[in-house]
Enzyme design. Structure first.
Site, PDB file in Angstrom:
ATOM      1  N   HIS A 158      55.494  38.366 -66.802  1.00  0.00           N
ATOM      2  CA  HIS A 158      54.961  39.642 -66.133  1.00  0.00           C
ATOM      3  C   HIS A 158      55.458  39.671 -64.515  1.00  0.00           C
ATOM      4  O   HIS A 158      55.082  40.630 -64.025  1.00  0.00           O
ATOM      5  CB  HIS A 158      53.457  39.453 -65.793  1.00  0.00           C
ATOM      6  CG  HIS A 158      52.849  39.745 -67.225  1.00  0.00           C
ATOM      7  ND1 HIS A 158      53.153  40.756 -68.211  1.00  0.00           N
ATOM      8  CD2 HIS A 158      51.804  39.030 -67.985  1.00  0.00           C
ATOM      9  CE1 HIS A 158      52.237  40.543 -69.298  1.00  0.00           C
ATOM     10  NE2 HIS A 158      51.648  39.383 -69.297  1.00  0.00           N
TER      11      HIS A 158
ATOM     12  N   ASP B 146      55.159  37.763 -77.064  1.00  0.00           N
ATOM     13  CA  ASP B 146      54.021  37.703 -76.563  1.00  0.00           C
ATOM     14  C   ASP B 146      53.062  39.200 -77.055  1.00  0.00           C
ATOM     15  O   ASP B 146      53.589  39.985 -77.228  1.00  0.00           O
ATOM     16  CB  ASP B 146      54.070  37.610 -74.826  1.00  0.00           C
ATOM     17  CG  ASP B 146      52.855  37.016 -74.257  1.00  0.00           C
ATOM     18  OD1 ASP B 146      52.576  36.010 -74.090  1.00  0.00           O
ATOM     19  OD2 ASP B 146      51.846  38.073 -74.274  1.00  0.00           O
TER      20      ASP B 146
ATOM     21  N   HIS C  28      51.455  40.662 -75.024  1.00  0.00           N
ATOM     22  CA  HIS C  28      51.418  41.494 -73.880  1.00  0.00           C
ATOM     23  C   HIS C  28      52.854  41.945 -73.399  1.00  0.00           C
ATOM     24  O   HIS C  28      53.948  41.189 -73.607  1.00  0.00           O
ATOM     25  CB  HIS C  28      50.514  40.691 -72.313  1.00  0.00           C
ATOM     26  CG  HIS C  28      49.645  40.383 -72.506  1.00  0.00           C
ATOM     27  ND1 HIS C  28      49.023  38.908 -73.105  1.00  0.00           N
ATOM     28  CD2 HIS C  28      48.282  41.109 -72.594  1.00  0.00           C
ATOM     29  CE1 HIS C  28      47.797  38.826 -72.965  1.00  0.00           C
ATOM     30  NE2 HIS C  28      47.323  39.912 -72.850  1.00  0.00           N
TER      31      HIS C  28
ATOM     32  N   ASP D  55      49.940  34.191 -78.129  1.00  0.00           N
ATOM     33  CA  ASP D  55      48.716  35.125 -77.846  1.00  0.00           C
ATOM     34  C   ASP D  55      48.514  36.184 -78.889  1.00  0.00           C
ATOM     35  O   ASP D  55      47.675  36.962 -78.951  1.00  0.00           O
ATOM     36  CB  ASP D  55      48.360  35.343 -76.443  1.00  0.00           C
ATOM     37  CG  ASP D  55      49.456  35.972 -75.684  1.00  0.00           C
ATOM     38  OD1 ASP D  55      50.543  36.296 -76.230  1.00  0.00           O
ATOM     39  OD2 ASP D  55      49.396  36.246 -74.384  1.00  0.00           O
TER      40      ASP D  55
END
Length: 308
Positions: A127, A164, A166, A245
């Site tokens: 991120h 991931d 995200h 995740d």
């Protein structure tokens, strides 16, 4: 040649409070599952890597970003980047160490000491944008490693695969205008961070998927979209932002992957790397917050990476 396993005690010392899901125990969950499964002794454990240098970090981050983190770094307690991203007195050292792990992996593989590496490090990185820390991330570890392969070792094309839950907005931000780097990802949408760049680039293959998408459907994304694009691009080294995740037991997201899905995706990436990149793969830990699912999924990923 064996798969390198790289971790560092410095990465344990960064913590953001006992309430925080991105915790030092994540590293232990991976390490303990590798040990109990009998996989750890089959890996080539790497001594603690040297920290990345400022110059290596600044290949992908703005000088203002590094200066901001230095100024914010607390002598005690915590300093908040945002509501869920905090620094303690050890955070900056851990971030330099995590980024250095990817560089050490690239250097070892380019020297012919191994074909692949898994970096069990934190804080995570995908991120972190060129000029902004966010989402538990301070430096973009996989971007630092990919830039090192390009600039220090002279590779012409590398690919970053991100599974991931995200979106790796930081990786996209850093390499959006760099056609030497192909990024392939799927991610739950709409979901944090909702920062996908406007416009399109042929080397950005980022696929939003709905909540509750199954592992079977995500395999279809890989086989129908990622793999053809990656083979056409023919990367000379492959990087993986290995977030776990998207596992169905992880409450951080709502995707439906299980250990077998991570193993299957890794098998496809290993086959690709053998065809285009002399088998060279660097995988770096990103998310994964259910400790049991994280450890089991990482073991499945590393078994496939190592062909165990």
């Amino acid at each position: 040649m064996e798969t390198l396993y790289i971790t560092s005690p410095a990465c344990h010392r960064h913590e953001m409070g006992s309430w925080h899901p991105e915790c030092p125990e994540r590293l232990d969950a991976v390490n303990d599952q590798l040990l109990s499964s009998g996989v750890l002794p089959l890996l080539d454990s790497f001594p603690s890597p040297r920290p990345a240098t400022e110059a290596e970090v600044l290949r992908v981050h703005a000088e203002s970003h590094l200066a901001h983190l230095k100024a914010l770094s607390p002598a005690s307690g915590y300093a908040a980047i945002d509501g869920d991203t905090l620094m303690n007195p050890h955070t900056l050292a851990a971030a330099f160490e995590a980024a250095g792990a990817g560089i050490a992996a690239v250097d070892s593989i380019m020297r012919g000491e191994a074909n692949s590496a898994f970096c069990n490090v934190r804080p995570p990185g995908h991120h972190a944008e060129s000029a902004r820390a966010m989402g538990f991330c301070f430096f973009n570890n996989v971007a630092v490693a990919a830039a090192h392969a390009l600039e220090h070792h002279g590779l012409e094309r590398v690919a970053i695969v991100d599974f991931d839950v995200h979106h790796g907005n930081g990786t996209e931000d850093i390499f959006f205008d760099d056609p030497r780097v192909m990024m392939c990802s799927f991610y739950q949408h709409p979901f944090y961070p909702n920062l996908r760049r406007e416009g399109s680039r042929d080397h950005m293959v980022n696929i939003p998927v709905d909540a509750y998408t199954t592992g079977f459907d995500l395999r279809q994304v890989v086989s129908d979209i990622w793999v053809p694009r990656l083979y056409h691009f023919a990367p000379q080294m492959l990087f993986i932002s290995a977030g776990f995740d998207a596992h169905r037991e992880d409450e951080m997201g709502q995707l439906g992957m299980v250990e077998g899905d991570y193993a299957w995706i890794t098998d496809q990436l290993v086959a690709l790397a053998e065809r285009t990149a002399q088998g060279r793969i660097v995988s770096m830990l990103e998310g994964g917050y259910n400790l049991s699912a994280l450890g089991r999924s990482a073991v499945a990923h590393i078994r496939s990476l190592s062909k165990l």
